[in-house]
Design a protein around this motif. Structure first.
Motif, mmCIF file in Angstrom:
data_model
loop_
_atom_site.group_PDB
_atom_site.id
_atom_site.type_symbol
_atom_site.label_atom_id
_atom_site.label_comp_id
_atom_site.label_asym_id
_atom_site.label_seq_id
_atom_site.Cartn_x
_atom_site.Cartn_y
_atom_site.Cartn_z
ATOM 1 N N ILE A 109 -3.500 -8.609 -6.314
ATOM 2 C CA ILE A 109 -2.482 -7.505 -6.441
ATOM 3 C C ILE A 109 -1.119 -8.212 -6.577
ATOM 4 O O ILE A 109 -0.424 -7.560 -7.592
ATOM 5 N N ILE A 110 -0.624 -9.106 -5.901
ATOM 6 C CA ILE A 110 0.436 -9.736 -6.287
ATOM 7 C C ILE A 110 0.638 -10.431 -7.472
ATOM 8 O O ILE A 110 1.735 -10.203 -8.232
ATOM 9 N N ILE A 111 -0.336 -11.143 -7.966
ATOM 10 C CA ILE A 111 -0.370 -11.972 -9.152
ATOM 11 C C ILE A 111 -0.284 -10.779 -10.310
ATOM 12 O O ILE A 111 0.652 -10.877 -11.290
ATOM 13 N N TYR A 112 -0.827 -9.607 -10.263
ATOM 14 C CA TYR A 112 -1.014 -8.566 -11.039
ATOM 15 C C TYR A 112 0.295 -8.086 -11.287
ATOM 16 O O TYR A 112 1.271 -7.786 -12.328
ATOM 17 N N SER A 113 0.906 -7.888 -10.019
ATOM 18 C CA SER A 113 2.533 -7.323 -10.053
ATOM 19 C C SER A 113 3.512 -8.150 -10.684
ATOM 20 O O SER A 113 4.257 -7.832 -11.219
ATOM 21 N N LEU A 114 3.318 -9.586 -10.425
ATOM 22 C CA LEU A 114 4.150 -10.681 -11.218
ATOM 23 C C LEU A 114 3.939 -10.656 -12.700
ATOM 24 O O LEU A 114 5.051 -10.643 -13.436
ATOM 25 N N VAL A 115 2.727 -10.425 -13.189
ATOM 26 C CA VAL A 115 2.639 -10.466 -14.471
ATOM 27 C C VAL A 115 3.194 -9.197 -15.097
ATOM 28 O O VAL A 115 3.555 -9.100 -16.216
ATOM 29 N N LYS A 116 2.820 -7.903 -14.766
ATOM 30 C CA LYS A 116 3.388 -6.621 -15.076
ATOM 31 C C LYS A 116 4.838 -6.423 -14.616
ATOM 32 O O LYS A 116 5.492 -5.329 -14.953
ATOM 33 N N ASN A 117 5.456 -7.463 -14.113
ATOM 34 C CA ASN A 117 7.038 -7.424 -13.866
ATOM 35 C C ASN A 117 6.900 -6.228 -12.764
ATOM 36 O O ASN A 117 8.028 -5.394 -12.984
ATOM 37 N N ILE A 118 6.278 -5.992 -11.749
ATOM 38 C CA ILE A 118 6.451 -4.984 -10.687
ATOM 39 C C ILE A 118 6.840 -5.489 -9.528
ATOM 40 O O ILE A 118 6.349 -6.578 -9.193
ATOM 41 N N GLU A 119 7.778 -4.855 -8.692
ATOM 42 C CA GLU A 119 7.943 -5.471 -7.677
ATOM 43 C C GLU A 119 7.004 -5.635 -6.499
ATOM 44 O O GLU A 119 6.012 -4.871 -6.256
ATOM 45 N N CYS A 120 6.823 -6.747 -6.076
ATOM 46 C CA CYS A 120 5.637 -7.046 -5.076
ATOM 47 C C CYS A 120 6.144 -7.672 -3.820
ATOM 48 O O CYS A 120 5.162 -8.307 -2.976
ATOM 49 N N SER A 121 7.216 -7.629 -3.341
ATOM 50 C CA SER A 121 7.682 -8.059 -1.973
ATOM 51 C C SER A 121 6.984 -7.186 -0.749
ATOM 52 O O SER A 121 6.980 -7.756 0.063
ATOM 53 N N GLY A 122 6.670 -6.003 -1.311
ATOM 54 C CA GLY A 122 5.695 -5.237 -0.377
ATOM 55 C C GLY A 122 4.554 -5.698 -0.155
ATOM 56 O O GLY A 122 4.005 -5.977 1.090
ATOM 57 N N TYR A 123 3.957 -6.182 -0.941
ATOM 58 C CA TYR A 123 2.490 -6.778 -0.880
ATOM 59 C C TYR A 123 2.684 -8.154 -0.178
ATOM 60 O O TYR A 123 1.737 -8.501 0.460
ATOM 61 N N THR A 124 3.547 -9.075 -0.652
ATOM 62 C CA THR A 124 3.597 -10.308 -0.116
ATOM 63 C C THR A 124 3.923 -9.949 1.725
ATOM 64 O O THR A 124 3.547 -10.908 2.448
ATOM 65 N N THR A 125 4.856 -9.299 1.948
ATOM 66 C CA THR A 125 5.145 -8.985 3.132
ATOM 67 C C THR A 125 3.746 -8.329 3.911
ATOM 68 O O THR A 125 3.424 -9.014 4.977
ATOM 69 N N LEU A 126 3.010 -7.692 3.422
ATOM 70 C CA LEU A 126 1.487 -7.451 3.609
ATOM 71 C C LEU A 126 0.584 -8.608 3.867
ATOM 72 O O LEU A 126 -0.052 -8.710 4.925
ATOM 73 N N LEU A 127 0.655 -9.487 3.030
ATOM 74 C CA LEU A 127 -0.147 -10.391 2.886
ATOM 75 C C LEU A 127 0.420 -11.563 4.285
ATOM 76 O O LEU A 127 -0.487 -11.933 4.958
ATOM 77 N N PHE A 128 1.704 -11.800 4.391
ATOM 78 C CA PHE A 128 1.805 -12.479 5.531
ATOM 79 C C PHE A 128 1.636 -11.974 6.611
ATOM 80 O O PHE A 128 1.499 -12.806 7.769
#
Length: 170
Positions: A109-128
């Motif tokens: 999901i994070i990689i997809y967000s980065l490729v599509k230029n979508i905010e992903c800090s919420g996903y990384t927060t969840l991951l950590f």
């Protein structure tokens, strides 16, 4: 379960029976590398191989799981202890598989967000945050201080990402 102790016990029993790793592997219909991994304490055998292995080595399943020959007067106690350890080991293994699946999913999901230029800090927060909980749980199971260090690193990363996420939404 002490994989190293079990592996050394299997190696000693195999050598007592004058079998090579290759011969033992052939009798169990598995690869020589699998036997080598057991004996080096890298992993445990598939539980379906316990009975055939015990028969080939001339020891009990209990002896294998204990990593030592059990005296007659201790068999009942060791059996109960091994059942509990085996249950904990299987639980730990299933938690690890589930955790790996969730972590890979979040990473995708994070990689997809980065490729599509979508905010992903919420996903990384969840991951950590999830990783911190997993590492702490694994530490509680194994008492390995490296896992505790990883948990603390994930907590720090979680806090930093959470703050960044909150600031990005303001």
């Amino acid at each position: 379960m002490d994989k190293v102790k079990i592996g050394q016990f299997i190696a000693n029993c195999r050598k007592d029976k004058k079998l090579t790793q290759e011969q033992l592997a052939e009798k169990l219909n598995i690869s020589k590398n699998a036997v080598s991994k057991w004996e080096r304490g890298i992993c445990l055998m598939n539980m379906s191989l316990l009975k055939p292995l015990s028969e080939i080595l001339g020891v009990s399943v209990n002896d294998i799981l204990s990593g030592e020959k059990i005296p007659e007067d201790k068999i009942k106690d060791k059996s109960e202890e091994n059942i509990i350890k085996l249950s904990e080991f299987n639980h730990y293994k299933s938690v690890t598989v589930g955790t790996t699946f969730i972590l890979v999913t979040i990473a995708i999901i994070i990689i997809y967000s980065l490729v599509k230029n979508i905010e992903c800090s919420g996903y990384t927060t969840l991951l950590f945050g999830f990783s911190a909980v997993v590492y702490f749980y694994k530490y509680k199971q194994n008492n390995n201080r490296t896992l505790l260090l990883c948990a603390w690193c994930m907590i720090v990363a979680f806090i930093a990402n959470f703050i960044a996420f909150i600031l990005s939404t303001i």
